[in-house]
Design a protein around this motif. Structure first.
Motif, PDB file in Angstrom:
ATOM      1  N   ASP A 178       0.958  -1.617  -0.172  1.00 46.75           N
ATOM      2  CA  ASP A 178      -0.168   0.045  -0.131  1.00 46.75           C
ATOM      3  C   ASP A 178       0.846   1.675   0.202  1.00 46.75           C
ATOM      4  N   GLY A 179       0.490   2.793   0.012  1.00 52.47           N
ATOM      5  CA  GLY A 179       0.950   3.733   0.146  1.00 52.47           C
ATOM      6  C   GLY A 179       1.900   3.804   1.270  1.00 52.47           C
ATOM      7  N   GLN A 180       1.363   3.843   2.406  1.00 51.13           N
ATOM      8  CA  GLN A 180       2.194   3.904   3.732  1.00 51.13           C
ATOM      9  C   GLN A 180       3.646   2.582   3.654  1.00 51.13           C
ATOM     10  N   GLU A 181       3.600   1.664   2.674  1.00 56.90           N
ATOM     11  CA  GLU A 181       4.571   0.447   2.630  1.00 56.90           C
ATOM     12  C   GLU A 181       5.587   1.205   1.469  1.00 56.90           C
ATOM     13  N   ARG A 182       4.849   1.771   0.895  1.00 54.80           N
ATOM     14  CA  ARG A 182       5.700   2.288  -0.443  1.00 54.80           C
ATOM     15  C   ARG A 182       6.623   3.046   0.025  1.00 54.80           C
ATOM     16  N   CYS A 183       6.444   4.068   0.756  1.00 50.22           N
ATOM     17  CA  CYS A 183       6.473   5.766   0.977  1.00 50.22           C
ATOM     18  C   CYS A 183       7.539   5.232   2.341  1.00 50.22           C
ATOM     19  N   MET A 184       7.431   3.815   2.897  1.00 49.35           N
ATOM     20  CA  MET A 184       8.667   3.653   4.051  1.00 49.35           C
ATOM     21  C   MET A 184       9.859   2.945   3.323  1.00 49.35           C
ATOM     22  N   ILE A 185       9.649   2.166   2.478  1.00 47.07           N
ATOM     23  CA  ILE A 185      10.445   1.344   1.480  1.00 47.07           C
ATOM     24  C   ILE A 185      11.104   2.611   0.547  1.00 47.07           C
ATOM     25  N   ASN A 186      10.557   3.595   0.132  1.00 48.91           N
ATOM     26  CA  ASN A 186      11.600   4.633  -0.225  1.00 48.91           C
ATOM     27  C   ASN A 186      12.349   5.767   0.566  1.00 48.91           C
ATOM     28  N   LYS A 187      11.636   5.609   1.422  1.00 50.24           N
ATOM     29  CA  LYS A 187      12.577   6.127   2.350  1.00 50.24           C
ATOM     30  C   LYS A 187      13.735   5.313   3.183  1.00 50.24           C
ATOM     31  N   LYS A 188      13.525   3.641   3.476  1.00 48.45           N
ATOM     32  CA  LYS A 188      14.591   3.571   3.903  1.00 48.45           C
ATOM     33  C   LYS A 188      15.522   3.263   2.624  1.00 48.45           C
ATOM     34  N   ALA A 189      15.015   3.462   0.715  1.00 49.64           N
ATOM     35  CA  ALA A 189      16.085   3.470   0.103  1.00 49.64           C
ATOM     36  C   ALA A 189      16.490   4.493  -0.029  1.00 49.64           C
ATOM     37  N   MET A 190      16.377   6.205   0.137  1.00 47.09           N
ATOM     38  CA  MET A 190      16.893   7.699  -0.009  1.00 47.09           C
ATOM     39  C   MET A 190      18.155   6.792   1.414  1.00 47.09           C
ATOM     40  N   GLY A 191      17.581   6.611   2.402  1.00 44.67           N
ATOM     41  CA  GLY A 191      18.834   7.205   3.666  1.00 44.67           C
ATOM     42  C   GLY A 191      20.381   5.808   3.170  1.00 44.67           C
ATOM     43  N   ILE A 192      19.916   4.762   2.433  1.00 45.36           N
ATOM     44  CA  ILE A 192      20.969   4.311   2.721  1.00 45.36           C
ATOM     45  C   ILE A 192      21.897   5.092   1.336  1.00 45.36           C
ATOM     46  N   ILE A 193      20.985   4.882   0.385  1.00 42.63           N
ATOM     47  CA  ILE A 193      21.743   5.858  -1.267  1.00 42.63           C
ATOM     48  C   ILE A 193      22.234   7.238  -0.087  1.00 42.63           C
ATOM     49  N   LYS A 194      21.956   7.660   0.807  1.00 41.17           N
ATOM     50  CA  LYS A 194      23.112   8.876   0.984  1.00 41.17           C
ATOM     51  C   LYS A 194      24.030   8.602   1.879  1.00 41.17           C
ATOM     52  N   LYS A 195      24.347   7.426   2.920  1.00 43.91           N
ATOM     53  CA  LYS A 195      24.767   7.357   2.962  1.00 43.91           C
ATOM     54  C   LYS A 195      26.206   7.075   2.534  1.00 43.91           C
ATOM     55  N   PHE A 196      25.734   6.336   1.085  1.00 38.44           N
ATOM     56  CA  PHE A 196      27.302   6.422   0.052  1.00 38.44           C
ATOM     57  C   PHE A 196      27.724   7.234  -0.479  1.00 38.44           C
TER      58      PHE A 196
END
Length: 510
Positions: free
Chosen positions: A492-510
């Motif tokens: 659902d939208g909330q789950e996709r939003c959570m995945i997007n947030k986690k992915a962006m957090g990982i990308i920013k670390k690199f």
């Protein structure tokens, strides 16, 4: 979202990752060792090991019921922050498990021994080796049973890192077994059984030592608390029916196959169980991490959060199993040939049916945890357990009319589907889970993802040449496509939003 809920979600995510690290490591070792052991022992001895060890496992339903009670009461005491009650629960559970272990040893050495000699199909020249398997399996069972309260303490405290780190030692010891088995001058089956016993004792000692160092309640005290024994015993007694049904579905069907077809078919089932266990671990790890939170949220009377956890656990457990199962279902023959070179007859058919059963079962486990959290399980266990017990006689009748060994698993599949809907009805009654919520948030997304993924990938595989390179390409493509469909159709939208947030957090670390 409250701070407490956010912390709980972070803890679940962290524990799930630790358990996945453990699972992937053990999975690689297990797949490698299974191939070597099958080749070293041979199909017949591998089948003997599976079916004779299963005779002892038949009596494990006595312990499984109490293990569930122990976990439930420890989770409840921790949620209430009652250290005295937690200590009483642990010591009482340890005493009860020791009594159960003793009873199982007596049953195994009497009823189990009689069944092995009088009813099972074992070649005469392998009876001595079978006896070694039988006796070592009894000792392994005894050690595992008295260790249950210690493992329950680790799970209740949500210290999943302990499982991950101790698994490094377990994997190293299993690799050592493969090497020692290869150079062993004595009977390979006997050597393998003795070495597995030694590893089991060593690993159980490590888990117990860890618990004693980190959790105050695991310092054993002789507490004969009649009220606590009655409370835990009452809960476990009703769970006994469900666990008896589980024994009939697993080891009962294994014995049935042995009586009709002999140890070679047991070897095929052993391979199917190996594949099933590897795939099932993806759901089990997630469920192990989330189950304490389901029980604790019920104990805190936060039913909405519990309903959300149950639905999310059911949906993602299924999707995790489906993600791995789909390429295996499509490429079963090719995978078994690459893994084992010459797989036992019927192994491919067993694998396919058991994977479908595993996917459906993954939906049931969170419902089962929620129902048990309420403590009101008498009627549930009577209905659900009694119904699942019919798997064994239905399988027997099916074999009388059709000698295809797949028939017993078709019977199990039918009963598993019906049992899922029974659990949904009880979950609505016992813990107020709305059926519309489950249908919308769980069943609709998984049916859509499953249908689209299977149709597209089955047709893609039909145009591939069946060689090792195509196996790797299709395996990667299957995972990529299924993940895409899960993201687009299963979340659902909330789950996709959570995945997007986690992915962006990982990308920013690199």
């Amino acid at each position: 979202m409250s701070n407490q809920t956010s912390e709980n979600n972070k803890r679940i995510a962290k524990n799930t990752l630790l358990l996945y690290f453990r699972m992937i490591f053990l999975l690689v070792i297990s797949l490698f060792t299974s191939r070597v052991i099958l080749q070293t022992l041979g199909v017949e001895d591998y089948g003997i090991y599976n079916v004779v060890g299963g005779v002892v496992s038949m009596f494990a339903f006595l312990n499984s019921a109490m293990a569930g009670a122990t976990q439930r009461f420890m989770n409840f005491d921790l949620a209430k922050n009652d250290e005295e009650a937690l200590s009483i629960t642990f010591s009482t559970a340890l005493i009860i498990h020791f009594i159960i272990a003793t009873v199982i040893v007596i049953l195994s050495e009497t009823v189990g021994l009689w069944f092995m000699y009088e009813k099972m199909v074992i070649p005469t020249d392998r009876m001595n080796a079978a006896m070694w398997v039988f006796q070592c399996s009894i000792l392994v069972m005894f050690v595992n049973i008295i260790s249950v309260p210690y493992n329950a303490a680790i799970i209740a405290h949500e210290k999943m890192g302990a499982f991950a780190y101790i698994s490094l030692l377990e994997a190293a010891l299993k690799l050592l077994i493969v090497y020692l088995l290869y150079i062993s001058p004595i009977d390979k089956l006997i050597s393998y059984t003795i070495m597995l016993l030694a590893v089991s004792i060593a690993i159980r000692f490590v888990y117990s030592s860890y618990s004693n160092r980190h959790f105050a309640e695991t310092k054993f005290k002789w507490i004969w608390n009649v009220e606590k024994i009655r409370e835990m015993g009452s809960f476990a007694s009703w769970s006994l029916i469900g666990n008896l049904a589980l024994m009939g579905v697993t080891q009962g069907l294994n014995m049935l196959l042995n009586v009709f077809f002999g140890p070679v078919v047991n070897a095929a089932r052993g391979i199917a169980v190996q594949v099933q266990g590897a795939v099932q671990q993806f759901a089990n790890n997630f469920q192990t991490a989330i189950n304490p939170q389901i029980t604790k949220s019920y104990a805190s009377n936060d039913l909405y959060y519990m309903h959300t956890l149950v639905c999310r656990a059911a949906k993602f457990s299924f999707l995790m199993v489906f993600l791995l199962s789909l390429p295996v279902l499509i490429m079963t023959d090719q995978i078994l040939e690459l893994w084992l070179k010459t797989p036992p007859l019927h192994a491919a058919g067993f694998v396919k049916i058991m994977l479908v059963i595993t996917m459906i079962d993954s939906l049931s486990t969170p419902l089962n945890t929620a129902i048990h959290s309420s403590g009101k399980i008498r009627l549930y266990q009577l209905v659900n357990g009694s119904f699942m017990l019919f798997v064994l006689p239905v399988g027997y009748v099916a074999l009388l009319f059709d000698t295809n060994p797949n028939m017993v698993f078709y019977s199990q599949l039918l009963m598993t589907i019906i049992a899922l809907f029974l659990k949904l009805i009880f979950a609505k009654k016992q813990v107020k889970i709305p059926l519309k919520m489950y249908l919308k948030n769980v069943l609709c997304p998984i049916v859509l993802v499953s249908f689209v993924s299977f149709v597209i990938q089955y047709n893609i595989y039909a145009i591939f040449e069946h060689n090792f390179v195509s196996f790797l390409i299709f395996g990667f493509l299957s995972l990529l496509l299924t993940l895409t469909f899960i993201y687009c159709l299963g979340m659902d939208g909330q789950e996709r939003c959570m995945i997007n947030k986690k992915a962006m957090g990982i990308i920013k670390k690199f």
